[in-house]
Design a protein around this motif. Structure first.
Motif, PDB file in Angstrom:
ATOM      1  N   SER A   1       5.702   3.596  -6.035  1.00 19.40           N
ATOM      2  CA  SER A   1       6.423   3.079  -4.865  1.00 19.40           C
ATOM      3  C   SER A   1       7.521   2.119  -5.285  1.00 19.40           C
ATOM      4  O   SER A   1       8.636   2.141  -4.731  1.00 19.40           O
ATOM      5  CB  SER A   1       5.431   2.382  -3.926  1.00 19.40           C
ATOM      6  OG  SER A   1       4.357   3.229  -3.594  1.00 19.40           O
TER       7      SER A   1
ATOM      8  N   THR B   1       1.214   5.314   2.941  1.00 18.69           N
ATOM      9  CA  THR B   1       2.004   5.036   1.738  1.00 18.69           C
ATOM     10  C   THR B   1       3.104   6.073   1.559  1.00 18.69           C
ATOM     11  O   THR B   1       4.265   5.729   1.311  1.00 18.69           O
ATOM     12  CB  THR B   1       1.083   5.025   0.510  1.00 18.69           C
ATOM     13  OG1 THR B   1       0.091   4.000   0.680  1.00 18.69           O
ATOM     14  CG2 THR B   1       1.879   4.756  -0.749  1.00 18.69           C
TER      15      THR B   1
ATOM     16  N   ILE C   1       6.908   5.074   1.924  1.00 20.05           N
ATOM     17  CA  ILE C   1       7.765   5.189   0.741  1.00 20.05           C
ATOM     18  C   ILE C   1       9.012   5.996   1.072  1.00 20.05           C
ATOM     19  O   ILE C   1      10.147   5.602   0.756  1.00 20.05           O
ATOM     20  CB  ILE C   1       6.993   5.835  -0.421  1.00 20.05           C
ATOM     21  CG1 ILE C   1       5.969   4.856  -0.991  1.00 20.05           C
ATOM     22  CG2 ILE C   1       7.945   6.259  -1.533  1.00 20.05           C
ATOM     23  CD1 ILE C   1       5.102   5.463  -2.071  1.00 20.05           C
TER      24      ILE C   1
ATOM     25  N   THR D   1      -0.004   4.027  -7.748  1.00 19.89           N
ATOM     26  CA  THR D   1       0.624   4.066  -6.423  1.00 19.89           C
ATOM     27  C   THR D   1       1.632   2.939  -6.270  1.00 19.89           C
ATOM     28  O   THR D   1       2.751   3.145  -5.768  1.00 19.89           O
ATOM     29  CB  THR D   1      -0.458   3.964  -5.334  1.00 19.89           C
ATOM     30  OG1 THR D   1      -1.421   5.007  -5.514  1.00 19.89           O
ATOM     31  CG2 THR D   1       0.162   4.099  -3.950  1.00 19.89           C
TER      32      THR D   1
ATOM     33  N   ALA E   1       3.417   7.993  -7.940  1.00 19.79           N
ATOM     34  CA  ALA E   1       2.672   7.628  -6.730  1.00 19.79           C
ATOM     35  C   ALA E   1       1.659   8.705  -6.359  1.00 19.79           C
ATOM     36  O   ALA E   1       0.522   8.400  -5.974  1.00 19.79           O
ATOM     37  CB  ALA E   1       3.640   7.382  -5.573  1.00 19.79           C
TER      38      ALA E   1
END
Length: 834
Positions: free
Chosen positions: A35, A274, A278, A31, A64
């Protein structure tokens, strides 16, 4: 901190390493990496990431998503499909990264990513969690085992294969390589042993993990930090810290439940945050970069054009200066001394001039001065260029020698409008452009044929793939042009710094969102936990457990329904307790009644035997005394038959009472069932004859050996025959058949009598159970004959069943008894209890 319970000696133990830490770490790593690629693609322009060029957004998003899938697998460890897909996607991503590092001889990254990918493929086949009943708090850790393997390979390479780490990817000295490699080798072996032998003392485990973690941090400092490899910093540095604190971390999180609401809510909120962050940060960064680049590109073009015009103005200036000197030379006497004073005055006035000279029209030198030499071919070239047109004019040419390039300016010297000579001024080409250059600019002077006359570059650190602003301005006269190229590295460096700041903000926001999710989940889960605790108390028997309101509609509705259920359950529990009490009382009463019944039957049977004996004797004497009197013959016969019938009923009743109380003992001897059946048929013959029944006896050709009580078996078959005779109309047919069926002897008595109803069949062997009574039925009874049959057959380890097609269609009773085994010694006489 509470201590772990000591395991039992026979308690099963889960011996495979735990993959939970590996899933969490790979999920966070992928992840983070995805990112980073999406938000700061400039950090992934190096050779190992060549496959990503132009597709950073797609690659970053895929990496990710694979990391988020691994986090989902960590939260849902028992979902096999989710686990397999997550492990496969993450292993694929890490394998591609390893291949990229192999292509550029980046062996450290290739080893780490390759080992993690292999570990993911292996752990996908391991059980997600230990089965219930297995103790798992002292299991090894698969991530630590993989880091130990990677440490062995990486440390061995750094120590024994030093050339592999001398590629341009690394900036290592021999001392750094040897030191870091030895640290990895020394700590990797104990780290692997600790995972394979998890029952070692906890202090040893902590020391080994701490040493291995520090070794990886040292590798991070000498391998990743000098080349600013941020993914390596995370892989070695953060991974090393994780390995170092893992024993304490696992001990603190041993009660962590990945399937709890708090865990799943935190991961779900972190994943959603996230992805959204992102996308948002990537769009903001791209838009900001595009806007900044466009603005700076326009400004750079304007600045480049301005600089180019300045260069052109400068060249016009030096041409005009040379023309003025030529005019001054024309006004002076055409002799060397007079012209030399002019050149010396000009050299003092213009100190940047590298060479000065006055030449006659035939190319001969009149006078020259300066630190650079003006060669005759250069002068000839200037004269040719000046006279190429209709009128001689000032020209500019470049001349090159071992001392460097020289920019020559030639102007004709006229006398009475006739060119009598040539004024030549030489300038150092590099100095000419240096005075006009600025930071971030590349200035080139290009002649009419495209050759670079002079170039001055002040831009440093230009990045590959960055845009540039170019301005081209032609010089009048010679057809030359000035090219000014402004690199965008400065602007792009600012954009890169902005992206790094945005990514740092992204990481902080994700961490805060996860923490906020955990806090929110804790707040939301607290009333549910109270509700679960109430359910536990209710299951433990506390029907008065309190349930308070929480202010959350769904939870309050659930609590309300739970309260209603609790109240109804409490009411039903009270009713059940009352009913259970009544049932216990009734059961006790029935047991007492059954006991009294057994006692009554036993007492009744014993009490009836005494008067029956007296009546039987009296009947016998009456028969002897009245043999000569025909009037007494019939009454005496009736009395004797009824006495025999009543005696059988009393004997059966007494036998049932004895069997019920466990007072019957079987006298087992070797017997032939056929002989027993013949004697029973002879005993029942008088009843058959009196009812005019036809009795058919079918016996096998071979004996049916049993170890049984012959008297009791004769009693069983006799009761079956008498029962058939009683319930068969006069003149009926009764059949007695014996046969062998495997290891059993089968006795079947069938008749064509009144039959049995379906309601009577299930209880035909119960005490006092009888069918319809008819007034003309001879020899009625109490309904204990078949009960006695079942009990005696079961004492012989046999079974008895009754069949009938319905009323008026006859009956069939079948007895099955185990045949004797000649190889087995006869069992001793046994007392039988119910």
């Amino acid at each position: 901190m509470r201590s772990l319970p000591a395991p039992d000696a026979d308690e099963p133990v889960a011996r495979w390493p735990s993959a939970a830490t590996l899933r969490w770490w790979v999920g966070v790593l992928c992840t983070f990496l995805g990112s980073f690629i999406v938000v700061v693609p400039q950090e992934f322009m190096s050779a190992p990431y060549r496959a990503m060029q132009g597709r950073h957004a797609s690659w970053g998003l895929a990496i990710a998503l694979s990391g988020l899938a691994m986090l989902a697998a960590a939260v849902l460890p028992r979902r096999r499909l989710v686990r397999l897909l997550a492990h496969l996607s993450a292993a694929t991503v890490l394998s591609l990264l390893a291949i990229g590092f192999i292509a550029v001889a980046g062996w450290s990254g290739a080893l780490m990513y390759g080992v993690l990918a292999a570990g993911l493929l292996v752990s996908a086949q391991l059980p997600a969690a230990p089965e219930p009943g297995l103790r798992h708090h002292r299991r090894g850790d698969l991530l630590s085992l993989l880091m130990a393997c990677a440490g062995l390979l990486l440390g061995g390479g750094m120590v024994f294969l030093r050339p592999l780490f001398s590629s341009p990817v690394y900036e290592l000295t021999d001392a750094q390589s040897q030191g870091a490699g030895l640290m990895l080798l020394v700590t990797a072996i104990p780290l692997g042993v600790v995972q394979l032998l998890p029952d070692l003392p906890r202090g040893v485990t902590r020391v080994v993990h701490l040493a291995a973690g520090l070794a990886y941090v040292a590798v991070c400092l000498v391998l990743a930090v000098p080349i600013r490899a941020w993914t390596g910093v995370v892989l070695y540095g953060v991974g090393g810290v994780l390995i170092a604190v893992l024993p304490w971390l696992r001990l603190g999180l041993r009660n962590f439940d990945p399937g709890s609401l708090r865990s799943r809510f935190a991961v779900a909120l972190g994943a959603a945050t996230t992805i959204s962050l992102i996308a948002t940060v990537a769009l903001i960064a791209a838009e900001n970069e595009e806007r900044t680049t466009a603005t700076l590109l326009e400004a750079s073009r304007q600045q480049a054009q301005s600089t180019a015009h300045n260069v052109v103005d400068y060249f016009e200036l030096i041409q005009a200066r040379n023309t003025v000197l030529a005019a001054d030379a024309a006004r002076r006497p055409w002799e060397p001394e007079a012209q030399r004073r002019l050149l010396e005055a000009a050299d003092g006035e213009y100190p940047r001039i590298a060479a000065l000279g006055i030449f006659a029209s035939d190319g001969s030198t009149l006078v020259r001065t300066g630190r650079r030499t003006l060669y005759r071919p250069w002068v000839a070239g200037l004269q040719a260029a000046m006279t190429a047109g209709d009128e001689p004019e000032t020209v500019v040419q470049v001349a090159e020698s071992e001392e460097g390039k020289l920019l020559l300016v030639g102007s004709p010297i006229f006398e009475d409008e006739v060119a009598v000579g040539l004024m030549v001024t030489g300038y150092d080409a590099g100095w000419t452009l240096r005075r006009l250059s600025q930071q971030g600019l590349v200035v080139r002077l290009v002649d009419a044929e495209g050759r670079v006359v002079a170039e001055q570059a002040e831009a440093q650190g230009r990045s590959v793939g960055l845009q540039t602003a170019v301005a081209r301005t032609p010089l009048e006269g010679p057809g030359w042009e000035v090219v000014v190229d402004r690199s965008e590295s400065t602007a792009q460096a600012q954009v890169r710094r902005d992206r790094l700041m945005l990514f740092a903000l992204l990481v902080v926001m994700v961490v805060l969102s996860i923490l906020a999710g955990m806090v929110a989940a804790r707040v939301l889960a607290r009333p549910l936990l109270r509700l679960a605790a109430a359910a536990d108390q209710l299951a433990a028997g506390n029907a008065r457990v309190p349930l308070a309101t929480t202010g959350i509609s769904e939870v309050d509705r659930l609590s309300s329904n739970f309260r209603d259920m609790r109240d109804r359950l409490a009411a039903r529990t009270r009713e059940s307790e009352l009913l259970a009490g009544e049932l216990r009382q009734r059961a006790d009463a029935l047991a007492e009644a059954d006991r009294r019944k057994d006692e009554f039957l036993a007492m009744l049977a014993h009490e009836l035997r005494n008067p029956l004996g007296a009546v039987s004797n009296a009947g016998y004497l009456l028969g002897q005394l009245g043999a000569e009197d025909p009037r007494l013959a019939r009454p005496t016969g009736v009395i004797q038959r009824q006495i025999r019938h009543l005696t059988r009923m009393v004997d059966d009743l007494l036998d049932v009472s004895r069997i019920t109380r466990g007072k019957v003992e079987l006298q087992r001897t070797p017997v032939d069932l056929a002989a027993v059946a013949e004697r029973a048929a002879e005993t029942a013959a008088p009843l058959m004859e009196s009812r005019r029944h036809e009795l058919t006896l079918t016996l096998p050709s071979e004996p049916l050996p049993l170890r049984a009580d012959a008297t009791r078996l004769e009693q069983v078959i006799g009761n079956l025959l008498r029962n058939a005779a009683k319930y068969t109309e006069p003149g009926g047919h009764i059949a007695l058949e014996l046969r062998r069926d495997g290891g059993e002897a089968v006795v079947v008595v069938r008749d064509d009598g009144i039959g049995m109803s379906p309601e009577l069949l299930p209880r035909i062997f119960e005490l006092f159970a009888q069918g319809e009574q008819s007034l003309d039925r001879a020899g009625g009874g109490l309904g204990i004959g078949l009960t006695l049959v079942r009990q005696l057959v079961e004492l012989h380890d046999g079974s008895v069943v009754a069949r009938s097609d319905g009323p008026g269609r006859g009956s069939e009773l079948e007895v099955r008894l185990p045949l004797a085994d000649a190889d087995v010694a006869p069992p001793p006489v046994q007392a039988v209890a119910e």
